[in-house]
Enzyme design. Structure first.
Site, PDB file in Angstrom:
ATOM      1  N   ASN A  76       8.300  22.357  -0.706  1.00 25.37           N
ATOM      2  CA  ASN A  76       7.041  22.440  -0.340  1.00 25.37           C
ATOM      3  C   ASN A  76       6.865  22.939   1.436  1.00 25.37           C
ATOM      4  OD1 ASN A  76       5.605  20.077   1.473  1.00 25.37           O
ATOM      5  ND2 ASN A  76       7.168  19.433   0.452  1.00 25.37           N
ATOM      6  N   CYS A 138       9.156  14.872   8.545  1.00 26.84           N
ATOM      7  CA  CYS A 138       8.613  16.134   7.875  1.00 26.84           C
ATOM      8  C   CYS A 138       9.539  17.279   8.568  1.00 26.84           C
ATOM      9  CB  CYS A 138       7.101  16.566   8.174  1.00 26.84           C
ATOM     10  SG  CYS A 138       6.278  17.924   7.594  1.00 26.84           S
ATOM     11  N   ASN A 203      13.238  11.564   3.510  1.00 21.77           N
ATOM     12  CA  ASN A 203      12.182  12.668   3.492  1.00 21.77           C
ATOM     13  C   ASN A 203      12.752  13.898   2.681  1.00 21.77           C
ATOM     14  OD1 ASN A 203       9.787  14.165   3.961  1.00 21.77           O
ATOM     15  ND2 ASN A 203       9.207  12.700   5.597  1.00 21.77           N
TER      16      ASN A 203
HETATM   17  C1  LIG Z   1       4.049  18.340  -1.471  1.00 18.13           C
HETATM   18  C2  LIG Z   1       4.588  17.329  -0.679  1.00 18.13           C
HETATM   19  C3  LIG Z   1       4.062  16.655   0.341  1.00 18.13           C
HETATM   20  C4  LIG Z   1       4.684  15.843   0.988  1.00 18.13           C
HETATM   21  N1  LIG Z   1       4.090  15.434   2.182  1.00 18.13           N
HETATM   22  C5  LIG Z   1       4.448  14.062   2.847  1.00 18.13           C
HETATM   23  C6  LIG Z   1       3.874  13.620   3.877  1.00 18.13           C
HETATM   24  O1  LIG Z   1       2.675  13.888   4.119  1.00 18.13           O
HETATM   25  N2  LIG Z   1       4.443  12.557   4.431  1.00 18.13           N
HETATM   26  C7  LIG Z   1       5.758  12.135   4.206  1.00 18.13           C
HETATM   27  O2  LIG Z   1       6.364  11.104   4.869  1.00 18.13           O
HETATM   28  N3  LIG Z   1       6.311  12.573   3.245  1.00 18.13           N
HETATM   29  C8  LIG Z   1       5.721  13.679   2.617  1.00 18.13           C
HETATM   30  N4  LIG Z   1       6.439  14.402   1.490  1.00 18.13           N
HETATM   31  C9  LIG Z   1       7.773  13.725   1.055  1.00 18.13           C
HETATM   32  C10 LIG Z   1       7.863  12.834   0.005  1.00 18.13           C
HETATM   33  O3  LIG Z   1       7.094  11.447   0.487  1.00 18.13           O
HETATM   34  C11 LIG Z   1       9.477  12.267  -0.436  1.00 18.13           C
HETATM   35  O4  LIG Z   1       9.660  11.535   0.556  1.00 18.13           O
HETATM   36  C12 LIG Z   1      10.139  13.250  -1.098  1.00 18.13           C
HETATM   37  O5  LIG Z   1       9.302  14.136  -1.818  1.00 18.13           O
HETATM   38  C13 LIG Z   1      11.249  12.884  -1.676  1.00 18.13           C
HETATM   39  O6  LIG Z   1      10.994  12.268  -2.721  1.00 18.13           O
HETATM   40  P1  LIG Z   1      10.805  12.798  -4.546  1.00 18.13           P
HETATM   41  O7  LIG Z   1      12.215  13.232  -4.623  1.00 18.13           O
HETATM   42  O8  LIG Z   1      10.419  11.586  -5.067  1.00 18.13           O
HETATM   43  O9  LIG Z   1       9.858  13.771  -4.255  1.00 18.13           O
HETATM   44  C14 LIG Z   1       5.894  15.241   0.790  1.00 18.13           C
HETATM   45  C15 LIG Z   1       6.551  15.904  -0.562  1.00 18.13           C
HETATM   46  C16 LIG Z   1       5.847  16.704  -1.273  1.00 18.13           C
HETATM   47  C17 LIG Z   1       6.572  17.445  -2.429  1.00 18.13           C
END
Ligand SMILES: Cc1cc2nc3c(=O)[nH]c(=O)nc-3n(C[C@H](O)[C@H](O)[C@H](O)COP(=O)(O)O)c2cc1C
Ligand code: SF4
Ligand code: SF4
Length: 432
Positions: A76, A138, A203
């Site tokens: 993303n 991020c 992250n």
């Molecule tokens: C579309 C999207 C937006 C995200 N926005 C944030 C955010 O605003 N702040 C943050 O700390 N992590 C953000 N993340 C990261 C997630 O919180 C997480 O750390 C990461 O996706 C890994 O976990 P997962 O494999 O379960 O998705 C975002 C992830 C995605 C996919």
């Protein structure tokens, strides 16, 4: 017996260890309320920043697919919240009031100025939220503005900003770490030095999933161009697990609570993170792809498994795999496994043979019956080094097993091995 799924994570009580990570599933009251209705124990609210709110592009997501179009990894290029600070704070206050038994952590990202961090703390505290998470992770958009990963990649900044927060709030401070760094222990140690109550990781990982080779541009496409995004979902789980383990077994950060994130989609993923030292877990991509109800399977599966194992609380098994995670040099050189093919399960596809013949140790014999043409595959025990490759390639689960051999030899690691020209000749304590 029913296992108790409730936890206390750096002083924060949660009815279960399943939280939604800061991302679209947690970016407004509507989503968070529905998540709580579905049974999630807590949320880390989509990252708040200073006004004016961030502005996003279209399109925003792309995916790395498996052969059957299952999403292996997700990418993303979104920024932090695109709504005003005031609206987010109002909604957090209301949802926390309506759901007092659920955890709400407020994720924050601000420029590196102490006053900005100091000023926002009382606003967050006034919402009744349970803690804050610092988004130093991020990987896109925000680092170009000196925030997110730009902070998380510099341990001195991590420590400095963490300290500013700790000096200005009584709330627990969780530092969210970026995986886009050589050694994740450095920012974790810095977070601890700054007074962090916990770290959360990972992250997203810098990524480009695939290209449109006609337009010569990567996905997601914005006009005719693209930019790298952040990778997450199932594919990143192995990277996240290793980073969690690295921090859990680092003597300098031992005991620092860890919230595990990255590719968690079911109870087993969650249990693995907890076994490697996470006190709770966070989920984003799996909820985005399958909806909030995946938490039901997570709760049922975890409590069933805990009942089976006789674990009454999460703390009974949290961290249990950490002592068994060691440096290569402490592995037992005298341990030996050998592949064994169960002929009743074998479908004679020959994949194990090709794999071992072409790239391993030529230890599988292919016998072709002259009359019938029927093939049989047999492991040559003398040659097999126990690499696991055939077991990994075999399409029939459980058909090839790796059988530990009784070598009669004692534990001996590389530091003690006479074949090691640099053997330290010191007695090393056996790994648990
Ligand atoms: C579309 C999207 C937006 C995200 N926005 C944030 C955010 O605003 N702040 C943050 O700390 N992590 C953000 N993340 C990261 C997630 O919180 C997480 O750390 C990461 O996706 C890994 O976990 P997962 O494999 O379960 O998705 C975002 C992830 C995605 C996919
Ligand atoms: S474990 Fe490795 S060496 Fe042994 S048979 Fe399988 S592929 Fe060959
Ligand atoms: S890969 Fe598995 S099923 Fe195929 S021949 Fe080998 S043992 Fe049999």
């Amino acid at each position: 017996m029913m296992a108790d799924l409730s936890i206390e994570f750096c002083g924060i009580k949660s009815i279960n260890p399943f939280w939604l990570a800061s991302a679209p599933p947690t970016d407004k009251a509507y989503n968070v309320v529905r998540a709580f209705e579905a049974g999630w124990g807590g949320v880390v609210w989509k990252t708040l920043g200073e006004d004016p709110a961030a502005v996003n592009v279209s399109s925003r997501y792309s995916a790395h697919y498996g052969k059957n179009r299952e999403v292996l990894g997700f990418n993303n290029i979104e920024l932090i919240t695109d709504r005003s600070l005031e609206i987010n704070l109002q909604e957090i206050t209301q949802v926390k009031k309506d759901w007092p038994d659920r955890v709400i952590i407020v994720s924050l990202m601000l420029p590196c100025e102490e006053k900005l961090w100091a000023d926002i703390m009382p606003l967050v505290e006034a919402t009744g939220a349970d803690g804050i998470e610092l988004n130093f992770g991020c990987p896109h958009g925000m680092p170009e503005r000196g925030m997110g990963a730009a902070v998380g990649q510099v341990p001195e900044y991590v420590e400095m900003v963490t300290r500013w927060c700790k000096q200005n709030t009584k709330l627990p401070v969780i530092v969210k770490l970026t995986p886009n760094i050589t050694d994740v222990r450095a920012p974790a140690r810095a977070a601890k030095a700054g007074g962090a109550d916990a770290v959360s990781l990972i992250n997203t990982i810098n990524s480009i999933t695939h290209l449109d080779l006609d337009q010569m541009v990567a996905f997601p496409i914005v006009g005719g161009a693209s930019t790298h995004g952040g990778y997450c979902g199932s594919a990143v789980k192995p990277i996240a697990l290793n980073m969690v383990a690295e921090i859990a077994r680092d003597p300098q950060t031992a005991g620092l609570p860890i919230s595990g994130i990255g590719g968690i989609g079911n109870w087993r993923d969650a249990a693995e993170f907890m076994a490697l030292g996470a006190g709770c877990v966070q989920v984003c991509t799996a909820a985005m792809l399958h909806g909030f109800r995946i938490v039901e399977e997570m709760k049922d599966g975890l409590s069933r498994w805990m009942d089976e194992k006789g674990y009454k609380n999460i703390s009974d098994f949290s961290g249990k795999a950490v002592p068994n995670t060691t440096d290569w040099k402490y592995l037992n050189m005298n341990y030996q496994v050998i592949a064994q093919i169960n002929q009743d399960d074998c479908i004679k596809c020959g994949r194990c043979y090709v794999a071992c013949e072409d790239t391993s140790h030529q230890s599988i014999n292919q016998l072709i019956d002259a009359a019938s043409g029927v093939r049989t595959y047999e492991v040559n025990k003398e040659e097999c080094v126990g690499c696991n490759l055939c077991e990994i390639t075999c399409p029939v689960q459980g058909c090839i097993t790796m059988v530990p051999q009784d070598t009669g030899k004692p534990y001996m690691n590389w530091t003690q091995d006479p074949r090691n020209p640099r053997a330290e000749n010191v007695k090393v304590v056996e790994a648990a």
